[in-house]
Each structure stands twice: as C-alpha cells, then as structure tokens.
Scaffold this motif. Structure first.
Motif, mmCIF file in Angstrom:
data_model
loop_
_atom_site.group_PDB
_atom_site.id
_atom_site.type_symbol
_atom_site.label_atom_id
_atom_site.label_comp_id
_atom_site.label_asym_id
_atom_site.label_seq_id
_atom_site.Cartn_x
_atom_site.Cartn_y
_atom_site.Cartn_z
ATOM 1 N N CYS A 144 0.849 -1.189 0.000
ATOM 2 C CA CYS A 144 0.000 0.000 0.000
ATOM 3 C C CYS A 144 0.885 1.239 0.000
ATOM 4 C CB CYS A 144 -0.908 0.000 1.221
ATOM 5 S SG CYS A 144 -1.910 1.499 1.300
ATOM 6 N N LYS A 181 -0.014 4.272 0.450
ATOM 7 C CA LYS A 181 -0.422 5.240 1.458
ATOM 8 C C LYS A 181 0.057 4.840 2.854
ATOM 9 C CE LYS A 181 -4.385 8.254 2.064
ATOM 10 N NZ LYS A 181 -5.819 8.408 1.790
ATOM 11 N N CYS A 182 -0.137 3.548 3.190
ATOM 12 C CA CYS A 182 0.323 3.061 4.490
ATOM 13 C C CYS A 182 1.819 2.788 4.494
ATOM 14 C CB CYS A 182 -0.405 1.765 4.853
ATOM 15 S SG CYS A 182 -2.186 1.877 4.880
ATOM 16 N N ARG A 239 0.175 -5.279 2.799
ATOM 17 C CA ARG A 239 -1.045 -5.734 3.445
ATOM 18 C C ARG A 239 -1.753 -6.743 2.555
ATOM 19 N NH1 ARG A 239 -1.513 -2.592 7.591
ATOM 20 N NH2 ARG A 239 -1.112 -0.352 7.498
ATOM 21 N N CYS A 243 -6.848 -1.611 -0.036
ATOM 22 C CA CYS A 243 -6.210 -1.705 1.275
ATOM 23 C C CYS A 243 -7.303 -1.773 2.346
ATOM 24 C CB CYS A 243 -5.318 -0.489 1.480
ATOM 25 S SG CYS A 243 -4.624 -0.411 3.136
ATOM 26 N N CYS A 297 -6.884 1.783 4.686
ATOM 27 C CA CYS A 297 -7.158 3.140 4.203
ATOM 28 C C CYS A 297 -8.031 3.149 2.949
ATOM 29 C CB CYS A 297 -5.846 3.876 3.955
ATOM 30 S SG CYS A 297 -4.904 3.193 2.597
HETATM 31 ZN ZN LIG Z 1 -3.363 1.470 3.085
#
Ligand SMILES: [Zn+2]
Length: 47
Positions: free
Chosen positions: A5, A7-8, A12, A33, A36
């Motif tokens: 991911c 963003k994270c 995941r 995800c 998020c």
């Molecule tokens: Zn994420």
C-alpha cells in the motif's frame, strides 16, 4: 493477495480482490487496502 500500500507504506493483504486483464493481455490483480481503502494493484495471475 498481498500487495504494497503506497499510502500506508506497508504490505497488506488486500480486500475486494479482482483479477483483471491489462491492456497488453497479461493478468493482474486489483484490490483495496483494508486500512485506508487505497487501490492496490499487482501484476500477475492469482496464485
Ligand atoms: Zn493502506
């Protein structure tokens, strides 16, 4: 599927995974995800 991911900034296990075909005819997987909700994408067929 396991995907990274952006963003994270973590790997995941994606939810809502779909197998899609790219424009070049190769298989890919698309998911979301679980944390998020960002779209995740991985090239290659499902295992
Ligand atoms: Zn994420």
């Amino acid at each position: 599927m396991e995907a990274y991911c952006l963003k994270c900034k973590e790997k995941r296990e994606a939810i809502d995974v779909e197998t899609v075909t790219m424009k070049n005819g190769k298989p890919a997987q698309q998911g979301k995800c679980p944390v998020c909700g960002t779209k995740m994408f991985k090239i290659g067929a499902a295992k």
